[in-house]
Design an enzyme around this catalytic site. Structure first.
Site, mmCIF file in Angstrom:
data_model
loop_
_atom_site.group_PDB
_atom_site.id
_atom_site.type_symbol
_atom_site.label_atom_id
_atom_site.label_comp_id
_atom_site.label_asym_id
_atom_site.label_seq_id
_atom_site.Cartn_x
_atom_site.Cartn_y
_atom_site.Cartn_z
ATOM 1 N N CYS A 2 21.485 -34.521 33.777
ATOM 2 C CA CYS A 2 20.687 -33.364 33.065
ATOM 3 C C CYS A 2 21.139 -32.075 33.054
ATOM 4 C CB CYS A 2 19.125 -33.375 33.608
ATOM 5 S SG CYS A 2 18.176 -32.432 32.589
ATOM 6 N N GLU A 103 20.604 -34.649 26.460
ATOM 7 C CA GLU A 103 21.683 -35.364 26.678
ATOM 8 C C GLU A 103 22.529 -35.630 25.406
ATOM 9 O OE1 GLU A 103 22.527 -35.867 29.442
ATOM 10 O OE2 GLU A 103 20.964 -36.554 30.749
#
Length: 228
Positions: A2, A103
């Site tokens: 992340c 992402e």
């Protein structure tokens, strides 16, 4: 992994939804749709028996390891029992609340960002480890990392790793200082929300710029729309 997340509600909102009406606050962070590493963000934890929401620096490097281990923003769940993380697993467990995370897919130079969030749009309670003490030379000495694990199911199409997210009741257990490190790790493994609890959509490549913000950052991008 992340590398950016959407924390676009206030710290008091997240604490209220979590059931922490009595929390103590040391947070001046504004809501942000595009949170990058190296910034101070609201983190929920328990200290000396008190529920706290404090601004903590997103990045961590142990003071004793600054010549050995680089600054990092995430910690792999399968590594939490090793020497580097075990102290924080015992006394630095925390929760980072958010709306979602980002992402990227595709080739370098043509990467497409995605916003990943719960299907029911409830807040995410992402597991974190943090050093809530001070620092001497590097702000990352007193920072936090997000705990990540292998992605599964359709989420693998977006990235092979993801933050570990728990339901609020399990996240509260994670924060309980009486929970042993081994039990906390088992809780994280057993109770992490599965891939089918999430959905995702394409967003503008404006999210690539750390200074970009605003609600349009997180809005779905039509397939035939320009990314910029």
């Amino acid at each position: 992994m992340c590398g950016r997340f959407d924390q676009s509600q206030t710290a008091r909102y997240y604490a209220s939804v979590f059931g922490w009406a009595d929390a103590l606050y040391d947070s001046e962070s504004e809501p942000a749709f595009n949170v990058p590493p190296g910034t101070y963000r609201p983190v929920m934890h328990i200290q000396d028996g008190e529920r706290r929401v404090d601004d903590v620096y997103w990045s961590y490097q142990a003071r004793w390891a600054r010549d050995k281990v680089p600054v990092t923003i995430n910690a792999r769940m399968d590594k939490l029992a090793n020497r580097y993380w075990r102290g924080l697993l015992k006394s630095g467990r925390a929760i980072v609340p958010a709306e979602g995370w980002y992402e990227w897919t595709g080739e370098k130079g043509h990467k497409q960002p995605w916003h990943i969030h719960r299907k029911d749009r409830a807040p995410l309670y992402m597991l974190a480890l943090a050093n809530f003490g001070g620092f001497t030379e590097n702000r990352a000495e007193a920072g936090f990392v997000l705990v990540t694990d292998d992605a599964t199911g359709g989420m693998l199409d977006i990235h092979d790793r993801r933050p570990v997210v728990l339901e609020a009741r399990d996240a509260e257990l994670w924060l309980d200082p009486s929970l042993t490190p081994d039990a906390a790790l088992e809780l994280a493994r057993r109770s992490a929300l599965p891939a089918d609890a999430f959905e995702w959509h394409k967003v503008s490549t404006r999210v690539n710029r750390a200074g970009s913000g605003g609600p349009e950052i997180a809005q779905p991008l039509e397939d035939d729309a320009e990314t910029e």
